[in-house]
Design a protein around this motif. Structure first.
Motif, PDB file in Angstrom:
ATOM      1  N   GLY A  27       0.803  -1.222   0.000  1.00 12.98           N
ATOM      2  CA  GLY A  27       0.000   0.000   0.000  1.00 12.98           C
ATOM      3  C   GLY A  27       0.834   1.269   0.000  1.00 12.98           C
ATOM      4  O   GLY A  27       0.480   2.255  -0.651  1.00 12.98           O
ATOM      5  N   PHE A  28       1.947   1.254   0.722  1.00 10.50           N
ATOM      6  CA  PHE A  28       2.778   2.461   0.791  1.00 10.50           C
ATOM      7  C   PHE A  28       3.503   2.675  -0.530  1.00 10.50           C
ATOM      8  O   PHE A  28       3.569   3.790  -1.053  1.00 10.50           O
ATOM      9  CB  PHE A  28       3.755   2.358   1.959  1.00 10.50           C
ATOM     10  N   GLU A  29       4.056   1.591  -1.084  1.00 14.59           N
ATOM     11  CA  GLU A  29       4.779   1.700  -2.356  1.00 14.59           C
ATOM     12  C   GLU A  29       3.857   2.110  -3.496  1.00 14.59           C
ATOM     13  O   GLU A  29       4.289   2.744  -4.455  1.00 14.59           O
ATOM     14  CB  GLU A  29       5.470   0.373  -2.690  1.00 14.59           C
ATOM     15  N   PHE A  30       2.569   1.721  -3.392  1.00 19.99           N
ATOM     16  CA  PHE A  30       1.606   2.107  -4.423  1.00 19.99           C
ATOM     17  C   PHE A  30       1.111   3.544  -4.229  1.00 19.99           C
ATOM     18  O   PHE A  30       0.350   4.066  -5.025  1.00 19.99           O
ATOM     19  CB  PHE A  30       0.400   1.144  -4.424  1.00 19.99           C
ATOM     20  N   GLY A  31       1.502   4.159  -3.104  1.00 13.81           N
ATOM     21  CA  GLY A  31       1.110   5.540  -2.871  1.00 13.81           C
ATOM     22  C   GLY A  31      -0.214   5.706  -2.148  1.00 13.81           C
ATOM     23  O   GLY A  31      -0.781   6.790  -2.123  1.00 13.81           O
ATOM     24  N   PHE A  32      -0.722   4.614  -1.520  1.00 21.53           N
ATOM     25  CA  PHE A  32      -1.998   4.715  -0.813  1.00 21.53           C
ATOM     26  C   PHE A  32      -1.825   5.275   0.598  1.00 21.53           C
ATOM     27  O   PHE A  32      -2.808   5.585   1.272  1.00 21.53           O
ATOM     28  CB  PHE A  32      -2.699   3.359  -0.720  1.00 21.53           C
ATOM     29  N   GLY A  33      -0.584   5.354   1.067  1.00 19.59           N
ATOM     30  CA  GLY A  33      -0.322   5.926   2.384  1.00 19.59           C
ATOM     31  C   GLY A  33      -0.650   5.019   3.540  1.00 19.59           C
ATOM     32  O   GLY A  33      -0.389   5.353   4.694  1.00 19.59           O
ATOM     33  N   ALA A  34      -1.206   3.863   3.287  1.00 20.36           N
ATOM     34  CA  ALA A  34      -1.582   2.940   4.357  1.00 20.36           C
ATOM     35  C   ALA A  34      -1.909   1.601   3.712  1.00 20.36           C
ATOM     36  O   ALA A  34      -2.074   1.518   2.497  1.00 20.36           O
ATOM     37  CB  ALA A  34      -2.811   3.447   5.093  1.00 20.36           C
ATOM     38  N   GLU A  35      -2.007   0.580   4.539  1.00 18.29           N
ATOM     39  CA  GLU A  35      -2.375  -0.725   4.004  1.00 18.29           C
ATOM     40  C   GLU A  35      -3.066  -1.546   5.073  1.00 18.29           C
ATOM     41  O   GLU A  35      -2.550  -1.702   6.169  1.00 18.29           O
ATOM     42  CB  GLU A  35      -1.132  -1.464   3.506  1.00 18.29           C
ATOM     43  N   ILE A  36      -4.245  -2.046   4.740  1.00 16.55           N
ATOM     44  CA  ILE A  36      -4.958  -2.923   5.676  1.00 16.55           C
ATOM     45  C   ILE A  36      -4.649  -4.385   5.357  1.00 16.55           C
ATOM     46  O   ILE A  36      -4.940  -5.285   6.125  1.00 16.55           O
ATOM     47  CB  ILE A  36      -6.482  -2.644   5.632  1.00 16.55           C
ATOM     48  N   GLY A  37      -4.000  -4.624   4.233  1.00 15.70           N
ATOM     49  CA  GLY A  37      -3.673  -5.980   3.804  1.00 15.70           C
ATOM     50  C   GLY A  37      -3.569  -5.981   2.293  1.00 15.70           C
ATOM     51  O   GLY A  37      -3.784  -4.961   1.645  1.00 15.70           O
ATOM     52  N   ILE A  38      -3.213  -7.155   1.741  1.00 13.02           N
ATOM     53  CA  ILE A  38      -3.153  -7.291   0.284  1.00 13.02           C
ATOM     54  C   ILE A  38      -4.168  -8.336  -0.120  1.00 13.02           C
ATOM     55  O   ILE A  38      -4.036  -9.507   0.228  1.00 13.02           O
ATOM     56  CB  ILE A  38      -1.740  -7.686  -0.179  1.00 13.02           C
ATOM     57  N   SER A  39      -5.215  -7.910  -0.818  1.00  9.49           N
ATOM     58  CA  SER A  39      -6.277  -8.835  -1.202  1.00  9.49           C
ATOM     59  C   SER A  39      -5.833  -9.722  -2.345  1.00  9.49           C
ATOM     60  O   SER A  39      -5.305  -9.251  -3.348  1.00  9.49           O
ATOM     61  CB  SER A  39      -7.522  -8.060  -1.627  1.00  9.49           C
ATOM     62  N   THR A  40      -6.051 -11.035  -2.189  1.00 13.47           N
ATOM     63  CA  THR A  40      -5.765 -11.964  -3.285  1.00 13.47           C
ATOM     64  C   THR A  40      -7.064 -12.509  -3.857  1.00 13.47           C
ATOM     65  O   THR A  40      -7.060 -13.505  -4.560  1.00 13.47           O
ATOM     66  CB  THR A  40      -4.877 -13.124  -2.804  1.00 13.47           C
ATOM     67  N   GLN A  41      -8.174 -11.848  -3.552  1.00 13.05           N
ATOM     68  CA  GLN A  41      -9.434 -12.254  -4.166  1.00 13.05           C
ATOM     69  C   GLN A  41      -9.823 -11.220  -5.214  1.00 13.05           C
ATOM     70  O   GLN A  41      -9.137 -10.223  -5.392  1.00 13.05           O
ATOM     71  CB  GLN A  41     -10.512 -12.426  -3.119  1.00 13.05           C
ATOM     72  N   LYS A  42     -10.899 -11.497  -5.909  1.00 13.64           N
ATOM     73  CA  LYS A  42     -11.273 -10.609  -7.005  1.00 13.64           C
ATOM     74  C   LYS A  42     -12.426  -9.677  -6.656  1.00 13.64           C
ATOM     75  O   LYS A  42     -12.591  -8.642  -7.282  1.00 13.64           O
ATOM     76  CB  LYS A  42     -11.666 -11.443  -8.228  1.00 13.64           C
ATOM     77  N   LEU A  43     -13.251 -10.060  -5.683  1.00 15.82           N
ATOM     78  CA  LEU A  43     -14.382  -9.213  -5.345  1.00 15.82           C
ATOM     79  C   LEU A  43     -13.967  -8.091  -4.408  1.00 15.82           C
ATOM     80  O   LEU A  43     -13.143  -8.284  -3.527  1.00 15.82           O
ATOM     81  CB  LEU A  43     -15.491 -10.028  -4.662  1.00 15.82           C
ATOM     82  N   HIS A  44     -14.572  -6.940  -4.585  1.00 11.78           N
ATOM     83  CA  HIS A  44     -14.461  -5.762  -3.720  1.00 11.78           C
ATOM     84  C   HIS A  44     -13.107  -5.062  -3.796  1.00 11.78           C
ATOM     85  O   HIS A  44     -13.043  -3.880  -4.069  1.00 11.78           O
ATOM     86  CB  HIS A  44     -14.773  -6.100  -2.256  1.00 11.78           C
ATOM     87  N   ALA A  45     -12.037  -5.778  -3.499  1.00 12.78           N
ATOM     88  CA  ALA A  45     -10.723  -5.141  -3.501  1.00 12.78           C
ATOM     89  C   ALA A  45      -9.717  -6.159  -3.987  1.00 12.78           C
ATOM     90  O   ALA A  45      -9.813  -7.342  -3.675  1.00 12.78           O
ATOM     91  CB  ALA A  45     -10.368  -4.685  -2.097  1.00 12.78           C
ATOM     92  N   ARG A  46      -8.745  -5.709  -4.765  1.00 12.40           N
ATOM     93  CA  ARG A  46      -7.706  -6.601  -5.263  1.00 12.40           C
ATOM     94  C   ARG A  46      -6.372  -5.904  -5.088  1.00 12.40           C
ATOM     95  O   ARG A  46      -6.263  -4.710  -5.369  1.00 12.40           O
ATOM     96  CB  ARG A  46      -7.961  -6.900  -6.742  1.00 12.40           C
ATOM     97  N   GLY A  47      -5.364  -6.654  -4.618  1.00 10.57           N
ATOM     98  CA  GLY A  47      -4.050  -6.056  -4.402  1.00 10.57           C
ATOM     99  C   GLY A  47      -4.021  -5.257  -3.108  1.00 10.57           C
ATOM    100  O   GLY A  47      -4.854  -5.457  -2.218  1.00 10.57           O
ATOM    101  N   PRO A  48      -3.039  -4.333  -2.989  1.00  7.41           N
ATOM    102  CA  PRO A  48      -2.899  -3.582  -1.739  1.00  7.41           C
ATOM    103  C   PRO A  48      -4.183  -2.808  -1.438  1.00  7.41           C
ATOM    104  O   PRO A  48      -4.719  -2.125  -2.305  1.00  7.41           O
ATOM    105  CB  PRO A  48      -1.743  -2.617  -2.033  1.00  7.41           C
ATOM    106  N   MET A  49      -4.664  -2.928  -0.197  1.00  8.22           N
ATOM    107  CA  MET A  49      -5.901  -2.254   0.190  1.00  8.22           C
ATOM    108  C   MET A  49      -5.580  -1.063   1.076  1.00  8.22           C
ATOM    109  O   MET A  49      -5.010  -1.217   2.146  1.00  8.22           O
ATOM    110  CB  MET A  49      -6.803  -3.211   0.967  1.00  8.22           C
ATOM    111  N   GLY A  50      -5.946   0.104   0.638  1.00 11.15           N
ATOM    112  CA  GLY A  50      -5.827   1.303   1.460  1.00 11.15           C
ATOM    113  C   GLY A  50      -7.164   1.621   2.108  1.00 11.15           C
ATOM    114  O   GLY A  50      -8.023   0.743   2.273  1.00 11.15           O
ATOM    115  N   LEU A  51      -7.358   2.861   2.472  1.00 15.53           N
ATOM    116  CA  LEU A  51      -8.591   3.261   3.162  1.00 15.53           C
ATOM    117  C   LEU A  51      -9.837   3.021   2.316  1.00 15.53           C
ATOM    118  O   LEU A  51     -10.884   2.663   2.842  1.00 15.53           O
ATOM    119  CB  LEU A  51      -8.506   4.741   3.562  1.00 15.53           C
TER     120      LEU A  51
END
Lengths: 417, 417
Positions: A376-400
């Motif tokens: 999340g930080f490297e992607f520029g989201f400023g935060a990370e709650i986790g990295i989603s490996t599913q396809k629904l709702h969120a995929r990849g680094p999850m920010g706010l």
């Protein structure tokens, strides 16, 4: 049974808080985050004392040195945790931001705005810094949070979460917004997974067994995170030095994390030059290598890799290596054994780069860069709650944003259909 | 057992098709949709013959006239179904559209682009038009689809899906992309819900029992659709004629659908004038009314409403009515009994309108317009796969975008971390 009743009460209290919580202004939430950070620093002795209890208990249970290190807090680490909360305060508030707006031909004005999810349940493993991190992200995004951490960190997590809850409450965050779930009663995890009435999403953070258990048993919607069998494919046109740098970085810079590579795929046309070169470099980083038969023809000292190696996330300085005939074979191997996390091709060929990015099914598909950037930080989201490996709702680094949903607000002047 | 093996094979074949399917161009997909539409029209006699078998069987099972009408096809309805496919062809292709792009300080170029979900499983009830509709939406968005329709429509759905699959295949859509699941073996539903390896999302479309069964039993991620206990709240400042028009429209224009209101909440300060007026109008539309005690003080002929009425989706010309003291009581009732679908306030007060839209937790929150507008076409999406009543991934009317996920494409020049 008693614990189950308590859990129900806690989750009910969290759900009862969501409406008021969703209505807090950005300034109110930022003030709470800042107060929470200050509290942790001012009262750090209490935290360190509880942490000592967890460390002693864990030493008695013969936890590994690595695990003890993850559990251990000191003044510097508490300062970092507090600083993390201040950084979250500085991020833009996702709540209320507009996602679309249309004026329909009948005059209806339809807008979609971001709103909090409601109650977020987090089930996570040992590191106590996750506690403050997750609380900060949930409060900033207007969500209540139920924290079910690892039992090794029970005393540390309990004191941190109660300090955070108290500071937040004093700053105007409604009671029930931040709650600690007793991790010593394992049956409560299963209970949590069925509290659809009160919990809007469960996010497991930890090893693949935890994630699989949560996915298999939850009726509450789940966001899967973190399992990472990632690959680097070295195409025949690759710059060999660039390829070696990327492989070394993606394997050795932090081997226990999910965006590390586990398998190296090498195009047969570059194998003769590249395999001895990378094997020599990797051995200097103490990486244990396991090769397929054709790889071992070039590196006879290498241990053999078996079918199970392709399907293993080592979390360690171990790398499996496979020689492939072409990019199709590489893509096919990755789509078979990968966990849809992060994959990289090193190439100087335009068509190969495009083909790889189109055909690989993963959250993050790289050309000529280390998979370690999936963050999340490297992607520029400023935060990370986790990295989603599913396809629904969120995929990849999850920010706010991943902690929000939306609602449509429709304003009319008496329209009927 | 034999059926289970077949289901596994079908789902595996669908998953095997996704990579090629995701790579089809918009032109290729549109050509397939157009050919599929033509086939249904050219071969409509075959469809009507199979539909006759289903109708005869259903009459023998004493299905209601309403159910028989939903099942029945004729030339005009087949033309509408074909036209629906042509309209989907005319919609913009969501696949490949960019969602964000950033250049990071280290030179990495990070883009997010929409990609298909993969394999979509749909479990739906009787209407055969859903079959073509869902196939069209899935193919346009680059997804493979497994169709598990209602057993009453088995012959109709089988012939439609096999015609669509054949036409799509001839137009270059890979084999396995469109598959019909035998609805006569109920155990296959449960099997489908556990095929995580092959199925990326399950969308149930039907009654609340079906949806609850799917949610409780699926390990495949689910998008819930359609349960709708919707409310209209008539504020004290409401224009009474506007309020009456909206209530009549939202209750009577199509009482069996999910965006219809089930409960009317009336502010006590307007009750004396409004309740007799609306009761009179509703009775002209043959609406059965059930009122709380305080409502019945104004309308003594009305039947009493009990606790269970507030929690019931009637799917019929029945309306429960409750008098409330203020907007807080209205919001509290809605957030307790609502299904987070569509809610409306009729008001002329700015603060009340804002308060209602902020505090109601639902997919669509209206001011002064009928809840019947919660619909993909009315929202301008050009299509609808269902109306999500959950918070993750998609909320409210789902168009083609809801059938996509995204992936990050990261392009570098040798960056390591």
């Amino acid at each position: 049974m008693e614990n189950t009743l308590l859990l129900n009460e806690q989750a009910g209290a969290a759900q009862a808080a969501v409406n008021e919580l969703a209505g807090l202004s950005t300034l109110e939430k930022n003030k709470a985050l800042s107060d929470m950070a200050d509290t942790l620093e001012h009262r750090q002795r209490l935290i360190l004392a509880e942490n000592q209890i967890d460390l002693t208990n864990s030493r008695n249970k013969n936890l590994s040195a690595a695990m003890l290190d993850r559990l251990m807090l000191n003044e510097e680490r508490i300062h970092q945790i507090a600083d993390g909360l201040r950084k979250i305060a500085a991020l833009p508030d996702p709540v209320g931001s507009g996602l679309m707006e249309v004026k329909r031909p009948n005059g209806l004005d339809i807008r979609a705005v971001r709103v909090p999810l409601g109650v977020v349940g987090i089930i996570y493993e040992a590191r106590p810094n996750v506690t403050a991190d997750v609380v900060g992200l949930c409060i900033k995004s207007g969500n209540a949070v139920l924290l079910r951490g690892g039992s090794e960190a029970v005393n540390t997590n309990k004191i941190i979460s109660s300090m955070l809850a108290a500071a937040a409450y004093s700053a105007g965050v409604p009671e029930g917004s931040i709650q600690f779930i007793d991790p010593t009663d394992r049956s409560l995890v299963t209970e949590m997974l069925h509290l659809r009435k009160y919990i809007d999403v469960i996010i497991p953070r930890g090893g693949s067994n935890l994630i699989k258990y949560v996915v298999d048993n939850s009726t509450v919607p789940v966001i899967e995170t973190g399992a990472g069998i990632c690959h680097a494919f070295i195409d025949k046109s690759a710059d060999k030095d660039m390829a070696a740098n990327i492989v070394i970085n993606a394997k050795t810079s932090r081997p226990a994390v999910c965006n590390t590579i586990e398998t190296l795929l090498v195009h047969r046309d570059i194998a003769k030059d590249f395999l001895p070169l990378i094997a020599d470099k990797l051995s200097k980083y103490n990486v244990e290598m396991r090769g397929c038969e054709r790889t071992r023809a070039f590196c006879p000292d290498m241990a053999p890799a078996g079918e199970e190696d392709w399907a293993t996330e080592y979390h360690d300085l171990i790398l499996s290596i496979k020689l492939v005939d072409d990019i199709n074979a590489a893509v096919s191997h990755i789509n078979t054994y990968g966990t849809k996390h992060s994959e990289v091709i090193v190439t100087n060929d335009y068509a190969s780069a495009q083909f790889f990015q189109n055909k690989i099914d993963a959250a993050a598909v790289y050309v000529n860069a280390s998979t370690r950037f999936t963050d999340g930080f490297e992607f520029g989201f400023g935060a990370e709650i986790g990295i989603s490996t599913q396809k629904l709702h969120a995929r990849g680094p999850m920010g706010l944003n991943a902690l929000t949903t939306m609602k449509y607000l429709i304003n009319g002047s008496g329209q009927i259909r």
